[in-house]
Design a protein around this motif. Structure first.
Motif, PDB file in Angstrom:
ATOM      1  N   ARG A 208      -1.853   7.128  -2.095  1.00 38.64           N
ATOM      2  CA  ARG A 208      -0.505   7.155  -1.532  1.00 38.64           C
ATOM      3  C   ARG A 208      -0.483   6.548  -0.122  1.00 38.64           C
ATOM      4  O   ARG A 208       0.457   5.834   0.240  1.00 38.64           O
ATOM      5  CB  ARG A 208       0.018   8.587  -1.494  1.00 38.64           C
ATOM      6  CG  ARG A 208       0.150   9.226  -2.879  1.00 38.64           C
ATOM      7  CD  ARG A 208       0.678  10.632  -2.774  1.00 38.64           C
ATOM      8  NE  ARG A 208       2.128  10.636  -2.596  1.00 38.64           N
ATOM      9  CZ  ARG A 208       2.816  11.653  -2.111  1.00 38.64           C
ATOM     10  NH1 ARG A 208       2.175  12.740  -1.700  1.00 38.64           N
ATOM     11  NH2 ARG A 208       4.126  11.599  -2.006  1.00 38.64           N
ATOM     12  N   LEU A 209      -1.486   6.827   0.653  1.00 35.32           N
ATOM     13  CA  LEU A 209      -1.544   6.272   2.008  1.00 35.32           C
ATOM     14  C   LEU A 209      -1.686   4.754   1.979  1.00 35.32           C
ATOM     15  O   LEU A 209      -0.999   4.036   2.722  1.00 35.32           O
ATOM     16  CB  LEU A 209      -2.714   6.892   2.774  1.00 35.32           C
ATOM     17  CG  LEU A 209      -2.500   8.330   3.251  1.00 35.32           C
ATOM     18  CD1 LEU A 209      -3.825   8.939   3.678  1.00 35.32           C
ATOM     19  CD2 LEU A 209      -1.493   8.375   4.396  1.00 35.32           C
ATOM     20  N   GLU A 210      -2.553   4.256   1.139  1.00 31.80           N
ATOM     21  CA  GLU A 210      -2.763   2.816   1.067  1.00 31.80           C
ATOM     22  C   GLU A 210      -1.511   2.110   0.564  1.00 31.80           C
ATOM     23  O   GLU A 210      -1.150   1.040   1.067  1.00 31.80           O
ATOM     24  CB  GLU A 210      -3.968   2.507   0.175  1.00 31.80           C
ATOM     25  CG  GLU A 210      -5.289   2.915   0.822  1.00 31.80           C
ATOM     26  CD  GLU A 210      -6.491   2.674  -0.059  1.00 31.80           C
ATOM     27  OE1 GLU A 210      -7.607   2.549   0.472  1.00 31.80           O
ATOM     28  OE2 GLU A 210      -6.328   2.622  -1.306  1.00 31.80           O
ATOM     29  N   ALA A 211      -0.837   2.725  -0.405  1.00 35.13           N
ATOM     30  CA  ALA A 211       0.396   2.121  -0.920  1.00 35.13           C
ATOM     31  C   ALA A 211       1.500   2.115   0.128  1.00 35.13           C
ATOM     32  O   ALA A 211       2.401   1.264   0.082  1.00 35.13           O
ATOM     33  CB  ALA A 211       0.859   2.873  -2.169  1.00 35.13           C
ATOM     34  N   ALA A 212       1.415   3.046   1.085  1.00 35.10           N
ATOM     35  CA  ALA A 212       2.450   3.152   2.110  1.00 35.10           C
ATOM     36  C   ALA A 212       2.121   2.355   3.374  1.00 35.10           C
ATOM     37  O   ALA A 212       2.866   2.423   4.353  1.00 35.10           O
ATOM     38  CB  ALA A 212       2.662   4.619   2.476  1.00 35.10           C
ATOM     39  N   GLY A 213       1.017   1.615   3.356  1.00 36.36           N
ATOM     40  CA  GLY A 213       0.733   0.723   4.471  1.00 36.36           C
ATOM     41  C   GLY A 213      -0.375   1.127   5.407  1.00 36.36           C
ATOM     42  O   GLY A 213      -0.548   0.508   6.473  1.00 36.36           O
ATOM     43  N   ALA A 214      -1.168   2.119   5.066  1.00 36.45           N
ATOM     44  CA  ALA A 214      -2.309   2.488   5.906  1.00 36.45           C
ATOM     45  C   ALA A 214      -3.304   1.334   5.960  1.00 36.45           C
ATOM     46  O   ALA A 214      -3.481   0.598   4.983  1.00 36.45           O
ATOM     47  CB  ALA A 214      -2.986   3.736   5.360  1.00 36.45           C
ATOM     48  N   GLU A 215      -3.942   1.166   7.103  1.00 36.46           N
ATOM     49  CA  GLU A 215      -4.888   0.057   7.268  1.00 36.46           C
ATOM     50  C   GLU A 215      -6.296   0.422   6.807  1.00 36.46           C
ATOM     51  O   GLU A 215      -6.959  -0.365   6.143  1.00 36.46           O
ATOM     52  CB  GLU A 215      -4.910  -0.374   8.734  1.00 36.46           C
ATOM     53  CG  GLU A 215      -3.597  -0.995   9.193  1.00 36.46           C
ATOM     54  CD  GLU A 215      -3.588  -1.320  10.668  1.00 36.46           C
ATOM     55  OE1 GLU A 215      -4.631  -1.108  11.347  1.00 36.46           O
ATOM     56  OE2 GLU A 215      -2.539  -1.772  11.173  1.00 36.46           O
ATOM     57  N   LYS A 216      -6.764   1.587   7.172  1.00 38.44           N
ATOM     58  CA  LYS A 216      -8.080   2.043   6.729  1.00 38.44           C
ATOM     59  C   LYS A 216      -7.996   3.517   6.383  1.00 38.44           C
ATOM     60  O   LYS A 216      -7.573   4.342   7.197  1.00 38.44           O
ATOM     61  CB  LYS A 216      -9.136   1.821   7.803  1.00 38.44           C
ATOM     62  CG  LYS A 216     -10.536   2.313   7.383  1.00 38.44           C
ATOM     63  CD  LYS A 216     -11.605   1.943   8.398  1.00 38.44           C
ATOM     64  CE  LYS A 216     -11.938   0.462   8.272  1.00 38.44           C
ATOM     65  NZ  LYS A 216     -13.129   0.123   9.116  1.00 38.44           N
TER      66      LYS A 216
END
Length: 399
Positions: A208-216
């Motif tokens: 969910r974090l990666e899909a929402a734009g987290a970098e790492k």
């Protein structure tokens, strides 16, 4: 005469385990001594289980706070970090957080509320209704959290975990800011570099974090997957499953458990002439109805076990048979009819009414929970569990 004993679970004592000890030999000797003392006749499908703590201790699988800090710093390469959903535990995660704090200048900590994922409560959930707070949508600052809920100490530990974690981070020279929400993505307005500290929901959190734009995004299971300056490690679980050892070190989850259980099973077979199953167990998978704590803070109940422990129970519900199929029988006739049904039951009872209410869980989770309850977590001194009769049923008369 009806056999009167079904499953038995015994806690078995042994010497205190130190790094480098031959744990296979120690466990085998302890089981044989128990058998002699208690006049036990070993059988095929007996189970010998060993707590993960002594397996890790014999391996010397420890890591320092500095090793945790060095790995976090190397893997993130930034001075600001977001931490999501750390559980409320001085034993389980506080020393890990100390190492994480040592690696950064600023940390944003996203706390789930009213409890963590394993049921440790920041405050009584009834306060949500009283205060008109929606835990699924409302994002609270620390100031707003304090206005609404005040300073609440955990009823078992007497600790206000927000205060405790805040002081821990500041003691390591790391500025800290708390955010309260149950959507992991609430951390992203503060930082795009995130270390997910949840256990069983960690992969969903990362996705969910990666899909929402987290970098790492890394998980606790990504930290200390390899040695740092000679430290211990765990290739699969990293920091997950660790416990406090000292104020500057943690004991990690044991490594290479598959090899250990295979060696232990072979040793027990040689010593007893029986096919005894072996497993390593950690936390049991059960919930305390008063404290509301789900016990499972380890990533799994059992990191390794022999093949005979694979699968799920395949059982008939005796009371269903007695109340339905054989409602017109009693006494010896009822007993005989039920035993006949058990003897000829289908190999897979899934979906059948006669199996409803039986426990549809993995055998290793059930057996590991039994072991954890038997051994306890304090000073009983029984890190080895001998279980007999677990695979027996009402129809089995002979030993």
């Amino acid at each position: 005469m009806m056999r009167t004993v079904g499953t038995t679970s015994r806690g078995v004592r042994c010497p205190v385990i130190r790094e480098g000890d031959d744990l296979v030999k120690i466990v085998t000797d302890a089981i044989l001594a128990c058998g002699e003392e208690q006049h036990i006749e070993f059988q095929d499908k007996d189970i010998v289980a060993v707590t993960e703590a002594v397996v890790a201790r014999s391996q010397g699988n420890y890591a320092s706070v500095d090793a945790i800090a060095a790995d976090c710093a190397a893997k993130f390469g930034t001075d600001t970090i977001g931490l999501t959903f750390p559980i409320l535990s001085r034993n389980r995660i506080a020393i890990c957080l100390k190492g994480i704090a040592r690696a950064f200048k600023k940390a944003y900590i996203l706390m789930s509320y009213p409890s963590d994922e394993v049921g440790n409560h920041l405050f009584d959930e009834d306060l949500l209704d009283e205060k008109g707070v929606n835990p699924w949508s409302d994002v609270l600052s620390e100031e707003k959290y304090r206005q609404l809920f005040g300073y609440v100490k955990h009823p078992f530990t007497g600790v206000d975990y927000v205060e405790y974690y805040g002081e821990l981070f500041r003691s390591q020279g790391c500025e800290v800011e708390f955010v309260f929400a149950n959507d992991v993505r609430a951390i992203l307005p503060y930082t795009k570099n995130v270390l997910c500290c949840d256990i069983h929901s960690r992969f969903r959190s990362k996705r969910r974090l990666e899909a929402a734009g987290a970098e790492k995004v890394l998980l606790l299971s990504d930290i200390l997957t390899a040695p740092v300056s000679g430290s211990g490690c765990n290739e699969k679980f990293g920091l997950l499953g660790s416990n406090k050892a000292t104020e500057e070190s943690v004991k990690l989850f044991p490594r290479d458990c598959e090899t250990f259980v295979a060696r232990l099973a072979a040793s027990l077979r040689e010593a007893t002439g029986k096919q005894i199953e072996a497993m390593v167990y950690g936390d049991g998978a059960f919930k305390d109805p008063v404290g509301k704590i789900w016990e499972l803070a380890d990533p799994v109940v059992s990191p390794a076990y022999t093949l005979g422990l694979e699968g799920q129970p395949n059982e008939l519900k005796l009371k269903y048979l007695a109340d339905n199929d054989f409602a017109d029988l009693s006494g010896e006739a009822l007993t005989a009819a039920i035993k006949e049904s058990i003897t000829h039951k289908d190999a897979d009872l899934k979906g059948q009414m006669a199996s409803q209410g039986t426990t549809p869980r993995r055998l290793t989770d059930l057996i590991g929970s039994l072991c954890d309850l038997t051994s306890g977590s304090g000073d009983k001194g029984t890190p080895i569990i001998l279980i007999q009769g677990y695979f027996d049923n009402f129809a089995k008369e002979e030993k």
